[in-house]
Motif scaffolding. Sequence first.
Motif, PDB file in Angstrom:
ATOM      1  N   VAL A 134      26.647   3.393 -39.755  1.00 21.52           N
ATOM      2  CA  VAL A 134      26.799   4.010 -38.408  1.00 21.52           C
ATOM      3  C   VAL A 134      27.498   5.555 -38.920  1.00 21.52           C
ATOM      4  CG1 VAL A 134      27.884   4.272 -36.199  1.00 21.52           C
ATOM      5  CG2 VAL A 134      26.840   2.169 -37.100  1.00 21.52           C
ATOM      6  N   PRO A 135      26.652   6.838 -38.480  1.00 24.39           N
ATOM      7  CA  PRO A 135      27.242   8.150 -38.843  1.00 24.39           C
ATOM      8  C   PRO A 135      28.199   8.649 -37.852  1.00 24.39           C
ATOM      9  CG  PRO A 135      25.268   8.331 -38.075  1.00 24.39           C
ATOM     10  CD  PRO A 135      25.464   6.709 -38.021  1.00 24.39           C
ATOM     11  N   TRP A 136      28.682   7.800 -36.846  1.00 25.97           N
ATOM     12  CA  TRP A 136      29.541   8.512 -35.627  1.00 25.97           C
ATOM     13  C   TRP A 136      30.804   7.737 -35.645  1.00 25.97           C
ATOM     14  CZ3 TRP A 136      27.618  11.637 -32.111  1.00 25.97           C
ATOM     15  CH2 TRP A 136      26.148  11.815 -32.131  1.00 25.97           C
ATOM     16  N   SER A 137      31.741   8.890 -35.334  1.00 23.72           N
ATOM     17  CA  SER A 137      33.081   8.217 -35.269  1.00 23.72           C
ATOM     18  C   SER A 137      33.654   8.539 -33.887  1.00 23.72           C
ATOM     19  CB  SER A 137      34.105   9.260 -36.150  1.00 23.72           C
ATOM     20  OG  SER A 137      33.569   9.035 -37.486  1.00 23.72           O
ATOM     21  N   ALA A 138      34.565   7.690 -33.291  1.00 25.48           N
ATOM     22  CA  ALA A 138      34.863   8.025 -31.899  1.00 25.48           C
ATOM     23  C   ALA A 138      36.430   7.800 -31.850  1.00 25.48           C
ATOM     24  CB  ALA A 138      34.350   7.200 -30.907  1.00 25.48           C
ATOM     25  N   GLY A 139      36.980   8.087 -30.658  1.00 22.20           N
ATOM     26  CA  GLY A 139      38.535   7.624 -30.445  1.00 22.20           C
ATOM     27  C   GLY A 139      38.937   8.258 -29.102  1.00 22.20           C
ATOM     28  N   THR A 140      40.177   7.927 -28.658  1.00 23.25           N
ATOM     29  CA  THR A 140      40.758   8.174 -27.445  1.00 23.25           C
ATOM     30  C   THR A 140      41.883   9.246 -27.726  1.00 23.25           C
ATOM     31  OG1 THR A 140      41.982   6.360 -27.395  1.00 23.25           O
ATOM     32  CG2 THR A 140      39.883   6.108 -26.506  1.00 23.25           C
ATOM     33  N   CYS A 141      42.091   9.872 -26.630  1.00 21.95           N
ATOM     34  CA  CYS A 141      43.348  10.754 -26.266  1.00 21.95           C
ATOM     35  C   CYS A 141      44.074  10.186 -25.054  1.00 21.95           C
ATOM     36  CB  CYS A 141      42.853  12.154 -26.184  1.00 21.95           C
ATOM     37  SG  CYS A 141      41.977  13.005 -27.564  1.00 21.95           S
ATOM     38  N   GLU A 142      44.940   9.614 -25.173  1.00 19.50           N
ATOM     39  CA  GLU A 142      45.721   8.961 -23.906  1.00 19.50           C
ATOM     40  C   GLU A 142      46.281  10.116 -23.264  1.00 19.50           C
ATOM     41  OE1 GLU A 142      46.068   5.698 -22.880  1.00 19.50           O
ATOM     42  OE2 GLU A 142      44.538   5.553 -24.622  1.00 19.50           O
ATOM     43  N   SER A 166      29.442  21.606 -32.235  1.00 16.64           N
ATOM     44  CA  SER A 166      29.046  21.052 -33.630  1.00 16.64           C
ATOM     45  C   SER A 166      30.260  21.196 -34.392  1.00 16.64           C
ATOM     46  CB  SER A 166      27.979  21.933 -34.037  1.00 16.64           C
ATOM     47  OG  SER A 166      27.640  21.698 -35.459  1.00 16.64           O
ATOM     48  N   LEU A 167      31.006  19.967 -34.236  1.00 16.90           N
ATOM     49  CA  LEU A 167      32.616  19.925 -35.107  1.00 16.90           C
ATOM     50  C   LEU A 167      32.611  18.701 -35.723  1.00 16.90           C
ATOM     51  CD1 LEU A 167      34.718  20.898 -32.064  1.00 16.90           C
ATOM     52  CD2 LEU A 167      33.911  22.466 -33.651  1.00 16.90           C
ATOM     53  N   PRO A 168      33.244  18.569 -36.952  1.00 13.74           N
ATOM     54  CA  PRO A 168      33.261  17.487 -37.807  1.00 13.74           C
ATOM     55  C   PRO A 168      34.688  16.570 -36.992  1.00 13.74           C
ATOM     56  CG  PRO A 168      34.657  19.411 -38.554  1.00 13.74           C
ATOM     57  CD  PRO A 168      33.882  19.793 -37.622  1.00 13.74           C
ATOM     58  N   PRO A 169      34.727  15.416 -37.188  1.00 13.95           N
ATOM     59  CA  PRO A 169      35.476  14.600 -36.627  1.00 13.95           C
ATOM     60  C   PRO A 169      37.065  15.227 -36.118  1.00 13.95           C
ATOM     61  CG  PRO A 169      34.253  13.325 -37.860  1.00 13.95           C
ATOM     62  CD  PRO A 169      34.011  14.629 -38.218  1.00 13.95           C
ATOM     63  N   ASP A 170      37.770  15.610 -37.243  1.00 15.22           N
ATOM     64  CA  ASP A 170      39.052  16.051 -37.013  1.00 15.22           C
ATOM     65  C   ASP A 170      39.167  17.101 -35.893  1.00 15.22           C
ATOM     66  OD1 ASP A 170      38.901  14.847 -39.489  1.00 15.22           O
ATOM     67  OD2 ASP A 170      40.120  16.229 -40.293  1.00 15.22           O
ATOM     68  N   GLU A 171      38.227  17.988 -36.008  1.00 10.22           N
ATOM     69  CA  GLU A 171      38.138  19.120 -34.980  1.00 10.22           C
ATOM     70  C   GLU A 171      37.667  18.721 -33.432  1.00 10.22           C
ATOM     71  OE1 GLU A 171      36.329  22.610 -36.450  1.00 10.22           O
ATOM     72  OE2 GLU A 171      36.888  22.257 -38.504  1.00 10.22           O
ATOM     73  N   CYS A 193      29.453  16.741 -31.452  1.00 13.76           N
ATOM     74  CA  CYS A 193      30.683  16.238 -31.018  1.00 13.76           C
ATOM     75  C   CYS A 193      30.552  16.325 -29.463  1.00 13.76           C
ATOM     76  CB  CYS A 193      31.880  17.564 -31.342  1.00 13.76           C
ATOM     77  SG  CYS A 193      33.572  17.259 -30.479  1.00 13.76           S
ATOM     78  N   TRP A 194      30.848  15.291 -28.671  1.00 15.93           N
ATOM     79  CA  TRP A 194      30.951  14.854 -27.331  1.00 15.93           C
ATOM     80  C   TRP A 194      32.179  14.757 -27.030  1.00 15.93           C
ATOM     81  CZ3 TRP A 194      26.154  14.635 -24.662  1.00 15.93           C
ATOM     82  CH2 TRP A 194      24.877  14.672 -25.392  1.00 15.93           C
ATOM     83  N   VAL A 206      33.705  11.761 -29.341  1.00 19.05           N
ATOM     84  CA  VAL A 206      32.561  10.961 -30.209  1.00 19.05           C
ATOM     85  C   VAL A 206      31.908  12.176 -31.294  1.00 19.05           C
ATOM     86  CG1 VAL A 206      30.433   9.545 -30.229  1.00 19.05           C
ATOM     87  CG2 VAL A 206      32.081   9.309 -28.341  1.00 19.05           C
ATOM     88  N   SER A 207      31.943  11.851 -32.422  1.00 25.56           N
ATOM     89  CA  SER A 207      31.568  12.777 -33.146  1.00 25.56           C
ATOM     90  C   SER A 207      30.789  12.520 -34.473  1.00 25.56           C
ATOM     91  CB  SER A 207      32.749  13.272 -33.990  1.00 25.56           C
ATOM     92  OG  SER A 207      32.384  14.477 -34.901  1.00 25.56           O
ATOM     93  N   CYS A 208      29.720  13.027 -34.597  1.00 24.71           N
ATOM     94  CA  CYS A 208      28.850  12.597 -35.986  1.00 24.71           C
ATOM     95  C   CYS A 208      29.180  13.520 -37.140  1.00 24.71           C
ATOM     96  CB  CYS A 208      27.477  12.636 -35.896  1.00 24.71           C
ATOM     97  SG  CYS A 208      26.221  12.108 -36.947  1.00 24.71           S
TER      98      CYS A 208
END
Length: 90
Positions: A64-72, A12-17, A44-45, A32-34
């Motif tokens: 859409v309450p979700w944010s997502a991103g990638t880590c290379e 259970s984390l905010p997007p930055d964390e 937080c997935w 992926v974070s809501c």
Amino acid sequence: VVQDGYGPRGLSLPPDECRAACGRTRGCNVWVSCADAKACGQQCWLKWVEVPSTAPLRGEGAHVPWSAGTCEKDKPGSVPLPSAEQLEAV
């Protein structure tokens, strides 16, 4: 899925964390974070996909309450394979 975002062991984390957790977690290259606790409980997935740049987009926009991103990182070819000699020694 490397780490669930739901249930008793869920993150259970905010997007930055959530993004930072993916960066620290071996095998994670997609997060992926809501951020809306009412909509989805601030889940937080942490996930892995073979090619992070091709992770599917499931929705976008203000609704859409979700944010997502990638880590290379942690993708095929990102870590050199051991030599034949090293493999034989195992």
